[in-house]
Structures are given as C-alpha cells and as structure tokens.
Scaffold this motif. Structure first.
Motif: not given
Length: 311
Positions: A95-100, A110-115, A238-247
């Motif tokens: 099945i397809p899913d989404y990492t974060g 879990a730590d979701t700071a970056d990909a 879509v505005l860039e999210d350089p601090k990864n507010n959204f995982p």
C-alpha cells in the motif's frame, strides 16, 4: 483534498475494519486480478480511502501485472487502523503511505525534524511491525501554507517567514484543530513568528470551501495539501517551509516483508524513482479535476509515458 492526514488515534478501529471488510468483497468494482508467471503467490495491492492513494495503488498494481506478477487489488479499505494490521496479518501485501504521518502513527513520540530522520525512524518502526518500507519517492503530499499569486506578489512572499511582517493583515483559513496542533498555529509562531490577527475554521481539509475562501479574499492564507489540483487550477503559491514546521511526507510503498521480494521491490522502486510532487499533482488533476479520468487509466497512461510498461 478531502482527507485527514494526521492520524494519531481517535478513529474507531471497528469502523475502519468494517470498511476493510466491505471493500474486500471480490465483486466490488475496483477489485481485480491478473494471472502472471513471475510469482506463484498473489500480491494484494491496496489503498487508503482517498483518490490519491488509489491512484498510486494503481501505479503499483499495473506495473506489477505488466511484470508478470499475479495481482489482486483491494482499494479504498480505510485508515491506518485498518490497513496496518491487514499488512501485518497478510490480508493485503502492499500500500502507498506517507513517511511523516506513518511514523507518527507508529511512534507518536518519534523525531520528525527532517526527511532523513523520519526515514531512519520509519524503517525501525516498520520492522517492529514485521513490515518493510521501500525507497520513498521524491513526491510529497503534506500540509502547506498557501496564498494567492496576487498576495505573494503584493507582499513579496517566498517563505512562511515572510508572512510575519503582515500578521495584522492575515486571516488564516484551516480546520479548527490547526489552532492547537503543534504543526499548526503554535508551530508557525514558534518557527516563523507568524501570528495571524484572525482565524477562520473551515472543516473541509483544504478542499473547495478552503480554496474558495482563499481565492475570494475571505482569508489571506490557507492550509491546503501540496498535491491538491486546486493549487495549479487557481495559480496558488505554496510558501517554502525551510524550518520543516510540517514533517516530510514522501510517498512510501509499505508492505508485508515476506511479500516484498527483490523482484517486487525492483518494480516498485522504479515507480518511486519517477514520481515527483509535480507528477502527483498532474495525476490528481486528471482524476479529481475536470477531466475525471478513472484512476486505472491515469496510472497506465503515466506508466506508459515513463516507459515503465512493456519494458
């Protein structure tokens, strides 16, 4: 897109399992099989209950069929409460899913700071369930801070941080829970200093009502998922999210470890290598936009275009 991304509990498991049972009916219109010689076992490809997941599920199913595998499809089976146990017990295989959000579901702390951190944590969390995640695609579908092109040009907006200079002028449109969710208004304040002067709760998960509110000027900023066809159709930014507010939310194929043989992985990884966010937006637009193409046709057309069928 009409769906909820952050699933950390609270959805009734019995209801979800009921969806699984209903959609496992072999007479359902989206169930199908294809006999092949590449594998003696049937590979059951599934999807969650929203169009994008079914599109990606069709990509996997059609490519595996073309490679000679015996494939059965059981699409639209419900939420993670239904399909993660089904993967573990072998009722479905892929099945397809989404990492974060998958990692948050499996391990809420879990730590979701970056990909990279998410992918490392997800590998371990899946192994604990007897499952395997294949190589994530570049394609992502996640929460995003979205404005109209006119607003972006007027305020010279590129990143979320650029909004902070206009806090007094911003009405933010999003689901009500966005006001309290860590990645919602609290995260935007902590990471970027963005504190909208007003908030308009809109309950359609970034769908048509949210888009209409943004385009009409009822709100100046909205929470919309990044692969929504409305972004392209309405020339939204879509505005860039350089601090990864959204995982990070890369598309990741997830399956029963016993069924994800090297041969299966080779077929699926070839899809992930080609699947970008832009490609996913285009697929969603064909299915959910004005064209209203069936997911199977959208999938086979895309696979053919990428040289992944009949290769």
């Amino acid at each position: 897109m009409q769906k909820t991304r952050l699933i950390t509990g609270g959805i009734a498991a019995l209801a979800a399992i009921g969806l699984l049972s209903a959609c496992s009916n072999p007479t359902a219109p989206d169930a199908g099989t294809d006999e092949g010689a590449a594998s003696g076992d049937t590979i059951v490809v599934s999807s969650a209950n929203f169009p994008e997941s079914e599109i990606i599920g069709n990509l996997y199913a059609e490519a595996l069929k073309d490679a000679g595998f015996t494939v059965e499809t059981q699409f639209n089976i419900g939420s993670r409460e239904a399909y993660i146990p089904a993967l573990s017990d072998g009722s479905i295989d892929l099945i397809p899913d989404y990492t974060g959000n998958l990692l948050i579901f499996l391990d809420p702390e879990a730590d979701t700071a970056d990909a990279e951190t998410i992918n490392t944590g997800l590998t371990a969390a899946l192994e604990a369930e007897g499952l395997t995640g294949l190589t994530p695609a570049e394609a992502e579908d996640k929460d995003a801070v979205v404005v109209t092109k006119e607003t972006a040009e007027k305020w010279n907006l590129t990143t979320i941080a650029d909004l902070a200079a206009h806090n007094a002028e911003i009405t933010y449109g999003a689901p009500a829970e966005f006001q309290e969710r860590p990645q919602g208004l609290p995260g935007l304040k902590a990471n970027y200093g963005v504190e909208p002067s007003a908030f308009t709760p809109i309950a359609d998960g970034g769908g048509p009502a949210t888009v209409d509110a943004l385009v009409s000027g009822q709100v100046q900023v909205a929470n919309i998922f990044t692969t929504s066809p409305a972004i392209v159709e309405n020339d939204l930014v879509v505005l860039e999210d350089p601090k990864n507010n959204f995982p990070a939310q890369q598309v990741v194929p997830v399956g029963n470890t016993e069924k994800l043989t090297p041969e299966v992985a080779e077929v699926i990884d070839a899809i992930s290598a080609e699947l970008t966010t832009e490609e996913l937006i285009a697929l969603n637009t064909r299915v959910s936009g004005e064209e209203k193409v069936e997911p199977t046709k959208a999938a086979t057309d895309w696979l053919t275009e990428k040289g992944l069928l009949g290769a």
